[in-house]
Design an enzyme around this catalytic site. Sequence first.
Site, PDB file in Angstrom:
ATOM      1  N   GLU A 146      10.457   2.948  20.499  1.00  0.00           N
ATOM      2  CA  GLU A 146      10.682   4.181  21.258  1.00  0.00           C
ATOM      3  C   GLU A 146       9.566   5.183  20.948  1.00  0.00           C
ATOM      4  OE1 GLU A 146      14.686   5.802  21.115  1.00  0.00           O
ATOM      5  OE2 GLU A 146      13.995   7.792  21.676  1.00  0.00           O
TER       6      GLU A 146
ATOM      7  N   ARG B 234      22.428  13.192  16.237  1.00  0.00           N
ATOM      8  CA  ARG B 234      23.413  12.262  16.794  1.00  0.00           C
ATOM      9  C   ARG B 234      24.426  11.834  15.729  1.00  0.00           C
ATOM     10  NH1 ARG B 234      24.480   9.317  21.560  1.00  0.00           N
ATOM     11  NH2 ARG B 234      22.645   9.938  22.742  1.00  0.00           N
TER      12      ARG B 234
ATOM     13  N   GLU C 145      23.877   0.498  23.546  1.00  0.00           N
ATOM     14  CA  GLU C 145      24.069   0.779  22.127  1.00  0.00           C
ATOM     15  C   GLU C 145      25.509   0.690  21.622  1.00  0.00           C
ATOM     16  OE1 GLU C 145      21.798   4.459  22.868  1.00  0.00           O
ATOM     17  OE2 GLU C 145      21.050   4.165  20.846  1.00  0.00           O
TER      18      GLU C 145
ATOM     19  N   ARG D 260      19.080   1.261  17.673  1.00  0.00           N
ATOM     20  CA  ARG D 260      20.353   1.115  18.404  1.00  0.00           C
ATOM     21  C   ARG D 260      21.509   1.912  17.770  1.00  0.00           C
ATOM     22  NH1 ARG D 260      21.615  -4.933  20.581  1.00  0.00           N
ATOM     23  NH2 ARG D 260      22.653  -4.384  22.504  1.00  0.00           N
TER      24      ARG D 260
ATOM     25  N   PHE E 207      14.876  -2.332  20.494  1.00  0.00           N
ATOM     26  CA  PHE E 207      16.011  -1.880  19.688  1.00  0.00           C
ATOM     27  C   PHE E 207      15.785  -0.490  19.103  1.00  0.00           C
ATOM     28  CE2 PHE E 207      15.954  -6.597  19.407  1.00  0.00           C
ATOM     29  CZ  PHE E 207      17.086  -6.837  20.176  1.00  0.00           C
TER      30      PHE E 207
ATOM     31  N   THR F 212      20.376  13.418  23.705  1.00  0.00           N
ATOM     32  CA  THR F 212      20.983  14.669  23.224  1.00  0.00           C
ATOM     33  C   THR F 212      20.057  15.852  23.495  1.00  0.00           C
ATOM     34  OG1 THR F 212      20.110  14.234  21.034  1.00  0.00           O
ATOM     35  CG2 THR F 212      22.359  13.512  21.466  1.00  0.00           C
TER      36      THR F 212
ATOM     37  N   GLN G 272       8.655   1.014  24.388  1.00  0.00           N
ATOM     38  CA  GLN G 272       9.794   1.514  25.157  1.00  0.00           C
ATOM     39  C   GLN G 272       9.428   2.834  25.833  1.00  0.00           C
ATOM     40  OE1 GLN G 272      12.489   0.505  21.393  1.00  0.00           O
ATOM     41  NE2 GLN G 272      13.696   1.567  22.921  1.00  0.00           N
TER      42      GLN G 272
HETATM   43  N1  MTE Z   1      19.044  -5.511  24.228  1.00  0.00           N
HETATM   44  C1  MTE Z   1      17.998  -6.351  24.038  1.00  0.00           C
HETATM   45  N2  MTE Z   1      18.129  -7.634  24.405  1.00  0.00           N
HETATM   46  N3  MTE Z   1      16.827  -5.930  23.466  1.00  0.00           N
HETATM   47  C2  MTE Z   1      16.669  -4.617  23.052  1.00  0.00           C
HETATM   48  O1  MTE Z   1      15.608  -4.266  22.555  1.00  0.00           O
HETATM   49  N4  MTE Z   1      17.716  -2.402  22.837  1.00  0.00           N
HETATM   50  C3  MTE Z   1      18.967  -1.668  22.724  1.00  0.00           C
HETATM   51  C4  MTE Z   1      19.884  -1.987  23.903  1.00  0.00           C
HETATM   52  N5  MTE Z   1      19.986  -3.396  24.088  1.00  0.00           N
HETATM   53  C5  MTE Z   1      17.767  -3.714  23.238  1.00  0.00           C
HETATM   54  C6  MTE Z   1      18.938  -4.213  23.856  1.00  0.00           C
HETATM   55  C7  MTE Z   1      18.782  -0.231  22.659  1.00  0.00           C
HETATM   56  S1  MTE Z   1      18.375   0.464  21.197  1.00  0.00           S
HETATM   57  C8  MTE Z   1      18.957   0.570  23.757  1.00  0.00           C
HETATM   58  S2  MTE Z   1      18.799   2.243  23.647  1.00  0.00           S
HETATM   59  C9  MTE Z   1      19.277   0.023  25.069  1.00  0.00           C
HETATM   60  O2  MTE Z   1      19.318  -1.390  25.072  1.00  0.00           O
HETATM   61  C10 MTE Z   1      18.224   0.509  26.052  1.00  0.00           C
HETATM   62  O3  MTE Z   1      18.356  -0.023  27.305  1.00  0.00           O
HETATM   63  P1  MTE Z   1      19.347   0.598  28.404  1.00  0.00           P
HETATM   64  O4  MTE Z   1      19.151   2.074  28.372  1.00  0.00           O
HETATM   65  O5  MTE Z   1      18.885  -0.045  29.638  1.00  0.00           O
HETATM   66  O6  MTE Z   1      20.717   0.215  27.974  1.00  0.00           O
HETATM   67  N1  LUZ Z   2      16.451   8.859  21.715  1.00  0.00           N
HETATM   68  C1  LUZ Z   2      16.320  10.176  21.886  1.00  0.00           C
HETATM   69  C2  LUZ Z   2      17.651   8.273  21.621  1.00  0.00           C
HETATM   70  O1  LUZ Z   2      15.202  10.673  21.936  1.00  0.00           O
HETATM   71  N2  LUZ Z   2      17.430  10.918  22.019  1.00  0.00           N
HETATM   72  C3  LUZ Z   2      18.671  10.411  21.953  1.00  0.00           C
HETATM   73  O2  LUZ Z   2      19.647  11.126  22.085  1.00  0.00           O
HETATM   74  C4  LUZ Z   2      18.800   9.026  21.737  1.00  0.00           C
HETATM   75  N3  LUZ Z   2      20.003   8.465  21.635  1.00  0.00           N
HETATM   76  C5  LUZ Z   2      20.094   7.175  21.416  1.00  0.00           C
HETATM   77  C6  LUZ Z   2      18.943   6.427  21.298  1.00  0.00           C
HETATM   78  N4  LUZ Z   2      17.736   6.974  21.408  1.00  0.00           N
HETATM   79 MO1  MOS Z   3      17.626   2.776  21.626  1.00  0.00          MO
HETATM   80  S1  MOS Z   3      17.808   3.338  19.663  1.00  0.00           S
HETATM   81  O1  MOS Z   3      17.842   4.338  22.235  1.00  0.00           O
HETATM   82  O2  MOS Z   3      15.997   2.544  21.767  1.00  0.00           O
END
Ligand code: MTE
Ligand code: LUZ
Ligand code: MOS
Length: 760
Positions: free
Chosen positions: A238, A316, A717, A348, A234, A446, A203
């Site tokens: 990251e 958070r 999320e 997430r 998910f 954040t 990610q």
């Molecule tokens: N949806 C799918 N299908 N697969 C994923 O890995 N990750 C989730 C969410 N939805 C995820 C998902 C998480 S943890 C986040 S932070 C957001 O997608 C990230 O994507 P966005 O910022 O485009 O919403």
């Molecule tokens: N990652 C991060 C995150 O580095 N900072 C955030 O605030 C955050 N919030 C949600 C998911 N990932």
């Molecule tokens: Mo989502 S926990 O910010 O990858």
Amino acid sequence: MTSNPTKKKNKKSFNIDAPLHVSGKTQYLDDMPELAGTLFAKACYAKVAHGYIKDIDTTAALALPGVVKIISHFDIPGENEIGGIIQDEPLLAEVEVHFIGMPILIVLAKDEITAHKAVDLIQVDIQEKEIITDPIVAFEKNELLSQPLHFQSGNTADAFEKCKYVYEGKAESGGQEHVYLEPQGAYAIPNGDGSLKIYSSTQGPTAVQRTVAKVLGVSMNQVEVDVNRIGGGFGGKEDQASAWASIVAVGSYLTKKPVKYILERGEDLQMTGKRHPYKNTYKIGLDAEYKIQAFEADFYQNGGAATDLSPAVLQRTLFHATNSYFVPNVNTHAYSCRTNLPPNTAFRGFGGPQGMFVMETAIHHAARALGVSPTVIQEKNLLFEGAEFCYGQIAKECEAQNTWKEAARKYDLARMQKEVDDYNLKNSYSKKGLAIMPICFGISFTNTQMNNARALVHVYQDGSVGISTGAVEMGQGVSSKMIQVAALCFGIDTEQVKLETTNTTRVANTSPTAASATADLNGKALQDACDQIQKRFYELARQTWSLSEDAAIQLTQNSIVAGDNKMSWNEIVSLAFQKRINLSAKGHYSTPIIHFDTKTSKGHPFAYHVYGTAITTCTVDCIRGNYEFDAVKIVHDFGSSMNRAVDLGQIEGGLAQGIGWMTMEELIYNEKGQLKSGNLANYKIPDIYSVPKEVEIHYLDTKGADLAILKSKAVGEPPLMYGIGAYFSIFNAILAFNPKAKLPYEAPMTVEKVLMGLYQ
Ligand code: MTE
Ligand code: LUZ
Ligand code: MOS
């Protein structure tokens, strides 16, 4: 699962990946054709959770035909360090191991099976040291990963004095395994000049680039990271994709060969961190009208053996500790505790769900003691326009009450509750429960600094368009949204826009795809780039048609139009090309308004909040302890959704994942730090049979936030937290059977716990 979205015309619902997914054509990392001479890496990891490495014997492994090299920390050309926020995490163990799954050596072999066999032949002798798995034990020994955090507003001590009702208790939530469909992995290809190209399932392409550069001891411009798409992240990728990328990078650097490592599911389960389990205490005070006047909580986060993202996750938790309620006096403390588990990481919700679970517990506890429904207390305390969060931000365009009211009206809450009550009167050994879960989730990293993005746009001379951003597609549909943004800016069809891979050479210094903010940040950067090209075309049209400065010009329906003047998109593009006008642009965006002072814990950290309300009903079999979810009915604040099908998918997926975390997914570590639920036979994730029989999702009609892309609010999320309602719906069904149940507030609510609750 059935969903009945409220249909609205003129909203594009398309998913660029869906046809590939359903026809099996989607390319993931492991689908890439391998280059001749590729070596395969595999980690030999610690089987003891804490101890000194006394001896290592690799003789038998090295003698195995096909084994090319075994790498230890001594072979690392740069720093043996992969910690993101705090530098406390070695890539390969040196003197000690700190968790089961910690990589010690890397085998490079000609094929995966040989690498696997070689790892099994390595003998590592470890002298065991004291193992800590419990965050409270770690806290008592002052084993903290980072500084404790503290949020405060008003004065809780004074407020408790004046409260008519005060309740104290404990709440615990468990960890959660990401179970992304595609395990972690990376593939490094040397360029011959010491520089490398790395394909990574990450990610955070820039995090991978930065970490690999550090581990190799080279500068970042020597490392190109490329991500096509990933099979889910998910949060698990990251920060934690960097280890595997660093491993293949070191292997490739040392052997001058392409090196690949894709974790087997079992390795991934053992070696990677998960959602943080939390143990917490709370104290809640209410006045005679059931208004919450004061709330205190202490959060003990199980961080695992290294810091990873734990301090950010912890923060958070405090941001979301009052969920969608207004509480005038708040005093919360949070501790990130070092234990001998794999370093826990983003998942997430990022600590938000763990915080919200405690608040919901406190309300449930108070309601039980007062003999009222928790919904009474919940509804009385919902946030309102202009309310101040304990961290100083003011709630604007606050939809907490609106989503609640709309859910109660649309789904006839009174009737739903009556049906549950009637059922419970008629049935002795089967009980239903109902719970409402309102959510409020802050959108933005954040860490204010991270809220920025860039994009690169090329209009080719034939009129086709190529776009690159920092966004990583992981199933959440961000690719489709990026294509929509470019198509809309240029007034062309989505078919004319090609989204390129996410690549650190094309788009640099990116924040990870995380915090649900990816479409907002990258979409706005993309708009900036497209707008620059659009302006050049408008200027060209003005000259061509001798228009005045203020003449209205538009790019729409594959044309450029000004009054009666019209040219096709292809005509304006080729005219611009002839006139030597720049057909490329680089866009940049950084979120305005936001700021946060970490010393006072006050500021305006979030661009906006996302709200929603879910009503969950379940049926509990009071002989076996089994449960089923009858329905989850949601009113969600999408703003003005730019892609309803994608957004709906995010709600359904997030909900299922949240229900899994709260009810059936149980990570069990024994006192030796061994993961006892370390495979998918005993770690249960929701399947088609365990998701709610009915899921209804209604769009709250709002204007949407200006800081959201096309006013379409972040959706990734927030819906996970609707799953918390599943826990309390089961709890309420248990109480219908056994009003005196001595069930502690400990998630997940497994069938075993339900049985105990029913008969204790
Ligand atoms: N949806 C799918 N299908 N697969 C994923 O890995 N990750 C989730 C969410 N939805 C995820 C998902 C998480 S943890 C986040 S932070 C957001 O997608 C990230 O994507 P966005 O910022 O485009 O919403
Ligand atoms: N990652 C991060 C995150 O580095 N900072 C955030 O605030 C955050 N919030 C949600 C998911 N990932
Ligand atoms: Mo989502 S926990 O910010 O990858």
